[in-house]
Design an enzyme around this catalytic site. Structure first.
Site, PDB file in Angstrom:
ATOM      1  N   GLU A  32     -12.192 -32.452 -33.360  1.00  0.00           N
ATOM      2  CA  GLU A  32     -12.847 -33.015 -32.165  1.00  0.00           C
ATOM      3  C   GLU A  32     -13.482 -31.841 -31.345  1.00  0.00           C
ATOM      4  OE1 GLU A  32     -10.005 -35.487 -30.029  1.00  0.00           O
ATOM      5  OE2 GLU A  32     -10.055 -36.936 -31.644  1.00  0.00           O
ATOM      6  N   ASN A  51     -13.412 -32.371 -38.395  1.00  0.00           N
ATOM      7  CA  ASN A  51     -13.066 -33.796 -38.200  1.00  0.00           C
ATOM      8  C   ASN A  51     -13.382 -34.288 -36.717  1.00  0.00           C
ATOM      9  OD1 ASN A  51     -11.714 -36.097 -39.349  1.00  0.00           O
ATOM     10  ND2 ASN A  51     -10.059 -35.592 -37.697  1.00  0.00           N
ATOM     11  N   HIS A 111     -12.787 -44.685 -35.451  1.00  0.00           N
ATOM     12  CA  HIS A 111     -12.080 -45.511 -34.557  1.00  0.00           C
ATOM     13  C   HIS A 111     -13.161 -46.367 -34.093  1.00  0.00           C
ATOM     14  CE1 HIS A 111      -8.429 -43.320 -34.721  1.00  0.00           C
ATOM     15  NE2 HIS A 111      -8.914 -42.402 -34.632  1.00  0.00           N
ATOM     16  N   GLU A 151      -9.288 -41.674 -40.275  1.00  0.00           N
ATOM     17  CA  GLU A 151      -8.637 -42.216 -39.140  1.00  0.00           C
ATOM     18  C   GLU A 151      -9.426 -44.032 -38.835  1.00  0.00           C
ATOM     19  OE1 GLU A 151      -7.975 -40.077 -35.659  1.00  0.00           O
ATOM     20  OE2 GLU A 151      -7.878 -37.951 -36.818  1.00  0.00           O
ATOM     21  N   ASP A 197      -9.712 -47.389 -37.816  1.00  0.00           N
ATOM     22  CA  ASP A 197      -9.106 -48.580 -37.473  1.00  0.00           C
ATOM     23  C   ASP A 197     -10.111 -49.346 -36.624  1.00  0.00           C
ATOM     24  OD1 ASP A 197      -8.976 -47.010 -35.120  1.00  0.00           O
ATOM     25  OD2 ASP A 197      -7.038 -46.798 -34.947  1.00  0.00           O
TER      26      ASP A 197
HETATM   27  C1  XIL Z   1      -2.747 -39.945 -32.183  1.00  0.00           C
HETATM   28  C2  XIL Z   1      -1.314 -40.202 -32.819  1.00  0.00           C
HETATM   29  O1  XIL Z   1      -1.815 -41.355 -33.787  1.00  0.00           O
HETATM   30  C3  XIL Z   1      -0.560 -40.795 -31.573  1.00  0.00           C
HETATM   31  O2  XIL Z   1       0.735 -40.928 -32.127  1.00  0.00           O
HETATM   32  C4  XIL Z   1      -0.279 -39.786 -30.657  1.00  0.00           C
HETATM   33  O3  XIL Z   1       0.396 -40.117 -29.676  1.00  0.00           O
HETATM   34  C5  XIL Z   1      -1.881 -39.272 -30.135  1.00  0.00           C
HETATM   35  O4  XIL Z   1      -2.539 -38.897 -31.063  1.00  0.00           O
HETATM   36  N1  XIL Z   1      -7.825 -38.954 -32.978  1.00  0.00           N
HETATM   37  C6  XIL Z   1      -6.864 -37.963 -33.624  1.00  0.00           C
HETATM   38  C7  XIL Z   1      -5.479 -38.248 -33.913  1.00  0.00           C
HETATM   39  O5  XIL Z   1      -7.633 -36.930 -34.279  1.00  0.00           O
HETATM   40  O6  XIL Z   1      -4.975 -37.001 -34.181  1.00  0.00           O
HETATM   41  C8  XIL Z   1      -4.738 -39.188 -32.767  1.00  0.00           C
HETATM   42  O7  XIL Z   1      -3.532 -39.434 -33.103  1.00  0.00           O
HETATM   43  C9  XIL Z   1      -5.730 -40.285 -32.659  1.00  0.00           C
HETATM   44  C10 XIL Z   1      -7.125 -39.875 -32.311  1.00  0.00           C
END
Ligand code: XIL
Length: 982
Positions: A455, A498, A533, A562, A564
């Site tokens: 990020e 990422n 996401h 990641e 979802d």
């Molecule tokens: C999230 C985890 O899933 C949670 O358990 C934690 O509290 C916060 O981080 N982007 C990312 C991940 O790169 O590391 C994050 O993961 C979600 C958003």
């Protein structure tokens, strides 16, 4: 369970031959009614223990202890405890008349093999000579021990006391037995203060029954009632916890939550079961949540704490119950066998245990530790590395032959403060180098890919780089250093950059430019990770595909890291139960996404979902705690429609989409009129090489439909079929059209476009609509759903002029047409505004002349103050939910500015200036809004709306907009009107 109970009973029989006649099943009761001490004897020189009729709790006699001269003197018995079995112990105690009040405790003494003697308190209470006091607690020991004794002692070294009705109850399997407290017996029922708090059973308030536990005198926010639950939870098992809380006397507001303290090898960790939530004065509020124990522990306690403050409260009706997991399905295909890339899941420690572990092992060929490799988890203090959790997950994955993604080496979040403390660039990069080298070296050969940086892009900065502490102190060198060191430490690991939102064009391009630049410099970037996401509506799968195709031109590997799909499009809504049709829609969404991934498999080495099942999703707590279901398996680990969307979409119920057809009468000539540009096309996902966009307008004449087809190779059977309430209307790419069995006149027009062709038609009105686009090679894709009529989308224009921003209505404003707010979203009359817009450069100017004779700014909520809101969507994207350059700009009559937008509003918040002026009968707002994310030009369309909030005192009495009638303009841009620059 029954057998276990029987075994326990048998074990007890061997250990304690002199069982009381009153012992029921496996309970042991010492009531001293048979005239003997039932095995109890003196502890300490000079002590004597006798049965006496002088006092009795039940029956006619009790056990009297006299002759004590030390606090640890008392009455004791060879303890009837078996290692690994939990017990509850209750007893009644009373001081002999004349002995002062004292704390009487039941304690276990034992000697672990190879260790020194321990003394563990089971129960204690303040006991007086005025009546019987109940002592109660639970006990379990797990280490092999000898000389296990249960004894009663007193804080008063010489006090004499009676004991009676001592009951020892073995718990079947203690980790399966519910734990409950109701405080109805007048005691604190095993709850103990964490520090100085006072706990008392109280009749002042009760959730049920007539008593609760009053908590007062807390010394800190974390001080309060705690219950020892060691031995009552098993590693890998999940428990439902619930407790009711209420504010204590004089407390008027406060937030309370439920937490767990666990210790392993003496090191404490604290976890939240329920985050502190608002407890309204005078009401009982339930704190309920689930907890999975993921560690071997030697201390485990559940407690109630506040987020701040030491206010008193009551607690009542606590329960903790084991949740029996459903077995995972074994008759469905493994995800990993159905996709042409590594199928990954994020996991945290509890996810690797029990049924969660089984589900992972069955379906996934890759994993990403969700938190355990982040900086705060691996190097909490400088040079102090902790790898217990990381190792555990890496071992789990290795044992199951899964590939592992390491997440993440440098990030602005979940990074301890010390990293940046007193750090100049040199020191920061040194700390980074040590960290990266330590982690990557430790897992060399085990972790296949690392998210080296996470990020780092912010498309709203002029240079596209996030203003993190990393960036502020070290510029791009933190990225260069992290990649260089990671490569040195493990030359075989694939190194990734990422980020999220890479499917949105502006972010995509900012990341693209960065990767291109760094690669050109020789920074060893192997791949780009797209977090993905997404939400149920947005963005379309086609944006994801465009992103993958774009980065492929850089010759880098790509991974989806990641994934979802939230069921929400905004950051505030929350369902009590998620509508089943939404889960079906989500299934189709996953299908479209996996169609993209399969088609692009040559460019993607893995696809990872951010969690194996809905119960462990981070979207249950982010951005707010709410029910969400973004993943492939449900809370019981059973396959959702989303799973079938990935594995076999023929198992999905048909999709049911919705589309509004605003009133409109576009000309059916194959040209794309302005009318169509007011709204975006609804995507029809790509199949083969065919994809399309679709829209409709309603009128008295029928339904106007538009299909923009992308199909690069023309064939004579290429066609679009609109089926309305069962009647098909076919329009061919060649221009011929027909409607089978319909006698009305079908009007249709077709024109070629750079990527395919456009179809426009006027057909009979109806609501059940299917649009199927087919090509001559047999590929076809469709949109199926309900089309409903809606009012026309309002359109106005902004003239190209520059006003002076002074709250006075200059002459230049007359160049722009005037619109009026007349769409009431609250009330039916009140303040209204006449609104005009101008533009020049990258600035949009808005003038609102508000009629509102009574002005108030009394409410603390800005939307309940007399104010004007201007809504601007630079892309006219009409998305449900805000994109990051969509803004809600609010200006109160006195010139106070507040800005709403996407979650952090970072892309819009400093972009508005305004001058206001009160005038007879109302006020004037003159605002200038910077729109740096697009190029303004004649013909540009902006999503646009205006709203007037009318306040009286602290309340909003009415609200009126120009176009959006939904009352959701602050959450959803899809019903704003349109502003055209001229
Ligand atoms: C999230 C985890 O899933 C949670 O358990 C934690 O509290 C916060 O981080 N982007 C990312 C991940 O790169 O590391 C994050 O993961 C979600 C958003």
């Amino acid at each position: 369970m029954r057998t276990l109970r029987a075994l326990v009973a048998a074990a007890l029989l061997c250990l304690v031959p002199a069982l009381s006649a009153h012992a029921a099943a496996a309970d042991l009761t010492y009531d001293f009614e048979n005239g003997t001490t039932q095995g109890w004897g003196p502890r300490g020189g000079g002590v004597s223990v006798t049965v006496t009729p002088d006092a009795a709790h039940g029956g006619t006699s009790s056990l009297l202890t006299t002759g004590r001269t030390a606090t640890w003197h008392g009455a004791s018995i060879a303890a009837p405890f078996v290692r690994g079995v939990g017990y509850t112990v209750t007893a009644y105690a009373r001081q002999v008349s004349g002995s002062p009040a004292a704390t009487i405790a039941l304690t276990v003494q034992r000697t672990p093999t190879g260790g020194s003697t321990t003394y563990e308190r089971v129960a204690a209470a303040t006991v007086t000579d005025g009546g019987w006091t109940r002592l109660s607690g639970s006990y379990l020991f797990t280490a092999e021990s000898t000389d296990v004794q249960l004894y009663a002692e007193s804080s008063d070294a010489t006090g004499e006391f009676y004991l009676d009705d001592i009951v020892v109850t073995p718990l079947g399997d203690p980790t399966r037995e519910p734990v409950a407290s109701d405080f109805e017996d007048g005691t604190a029922q095993d709850w103990a203060p964490r520090a100085a708090a006072t706990l008392q059973s109280s009749a002042e308030a009760a959730h049920a029954g007539s008593r609760s536990l009053a908590v007062s005198g807390r010394s800190a926010s974390w001080d309060g009632p705690a219950l020892n639950v060691l031995g009552r939870m098993a590693k890998g098992d999940k428990y439902a916890l619930s407790v009711w809380v209420r504010l204590g006397p004089e407390a008027t507001a406060g937030r309370l939550g439920l937490s767990i303290e666990r210790r392993t090898g003496g090191t404490p960790s604290y976890e939240r079961v329920v985050s502190p939530k608002e407890v309204t004065a005078g009401e009982w509020v339930q704190l309920s949540g689930t907890y999975t124990l993921a560690y071997d522990v030697d201390f485990l306690s559940v407690y109630v704490e506040s987020d701040t403050g030491t206010f008193p409260f009551y607690l009542d009706d606590f329960s903790m119950k084991y949740i029996q997991p459903k077995p995972i399905q074994t008759d469905i295909p493994a995800l990993k066998d159905k996709v042409p890339f590594v199928m990954g899941s994020a996991l945290t420690r509890p996810d690797a245990l029990g049924v969660h572990g089984e589900l992972l092992a069955r379906h996934f060929s890759g994993v990403t530790p969700g938190n355990e490799l982040k900086w705060d988890a691996t190097e909490p203090r400088e040079g102090e590395f902790t790898f217990a959790d990381g190792d555990f997950l890496v071992d789990f994955a290795t044992r199951h032959g899964m590939t592992i993604r390491g997440h993440t080496l440098a990030w602005h979040s979940q990074t301890p403060d010390w990293v940046f403390q007193n750090a100049d660039k040199e020191l920061l990069l040194k700390r980074l180098e040590t960290h990266v080298r330590t982690l990557v070296t430790r897992y060399k050969g085990k972790i296949a890919a690392w998210d080296v940086v996470n990020e780092v892009v912010d498309e709203n900065q002029p240079d596209g780089l996030r203003r993190s502490k990393w960036y502020e102190i070290a510029g791009l060198d933190f990225i260069r250093t992290a990649f260089r060191v990671a490569r040195e430490a493990d030359p075989d690991a694939k190194l990734f950059i990422n980020d999220y939102n890479t499917e949105f064009p502006r972010k995509r391009e900012a990341l693209y430019a960065l990767v291109k630049r760094l690669k050109a410099e020789g920074v060893p970037i192997d791949g780009v990770g797209h977090q993905l996401h997404l939400n149920i509506e947005h963005p379309p799968a086609s944006s994801v595909e465009a992103t993958i195709e774009r980065f492929a031109t850089l010759g880098v590997d790509q991974q989806i890291t990641e994934l979802d799909v939230s069921v929400y499009t905004d950051f505030v809504s929350s369902y009590d139960t998620i509508p089943p049709e939404l889960l079906v829609q989500q299934g189709h969404r996953y299908k479209e996404l996996f169609d993209v991934f399969r088609r692009q498999a040559a460019k993607l080495s893995s696809v990872t979902v951010w969690g194996e099942s809905d119960d462990v999703s981070w979207l249950r707590s982010w951005p707010i705690p709410r029910l969400n279901a973004p993943l492939l398996f449900d809370d019981d680990l059973q396959a959702k429609p989303a799973y079938w969307g990935v594995v076999d979409s023929s198992r999905l119920a048909p999709p049911m989409r919705r589309l509004e057809a605003p009133a409109g009468t576009p000309k059916v000539d194959g040209r794309r009129d302005l009318e169509w540009d007011l709204l975006p096309d609804s995507p029809i996902a790509r199949v083969g090489d065919v994809s399309a966009g679709f829209q409709a307008r309603s009128s008295g004449k029928g339904l106007y439909v538009l299909a923009e087809v992308s199909d690069p190779t023309a064939g004579k059977d290429d066609r679009v079929t609109f089926t309305v309430d069962g009647t098909p209307y076919v329009v061919k790419r060649t221009g011929s059209s027909y409607a089978v069995g319909w006698t009305g006149g079908l009007k249709a027009a077709v024109r070629p476009t750079p990527t395919g062709y456009r179809v426009e038609a006027l057909i009979a009105p109806g609501t059940d609509v299917d649009v199927t686009v087919s090509d001559s090679a047999g590929a076809s894709t469709s949109w199926t759903g309900k089309v409903t009529t809606a009012p026309a989308v309002k359109l106005t224009s902004a003239a190209h002029r520059t006003p002076v921003l002074d709250g006075a209505v200059d002459r230049v404003w007359s160049a722009a047409p005037e619109i009026r707010t007349a769409t009431w979203i609250q009330g039916t009359s009140g303040a209204t505004a006449k609104v005009r817009s101008l533009w020049s450069g990258s600035t949009l100017y808005v003038l609102a002349q508000v009629a509102d004779p009574m002005l108030s700014e009394e409410s603390p909520n800005p939307w309940e103050q007399d104010s004007v809101e201007i809504f601007v969507d630079p892309g006219n994207g009409k998305t449900k939910g805000y994109e990051d350059d969509d803004g809600q700009y609010r200006i109160s009559f006195s010139g106070r500015i507040t800005v709403g937008g996407t979650f952090d509003a970072g892309g819009v918040k400093d972009h508005v200036k305004a001058v206001t002026r009160t005038v007879p009968g109302g006020y004037v707002v003159e605002a200038a809004i910077e729109l740096p994310t697009i190029t303004l030009a004649p013909g540009t369309l902006l999503g646009f709306d205006a709203q007037v909030n009318d306040a009286s005192g602290t309340a909003r009495t009415s609200a009126v907009t120009w176009n959006d009638a939904t009352g959701r303009s602050y959450l959803d841009t899809s019903h704003w009107g349109v502003l055209r620059l001229v």
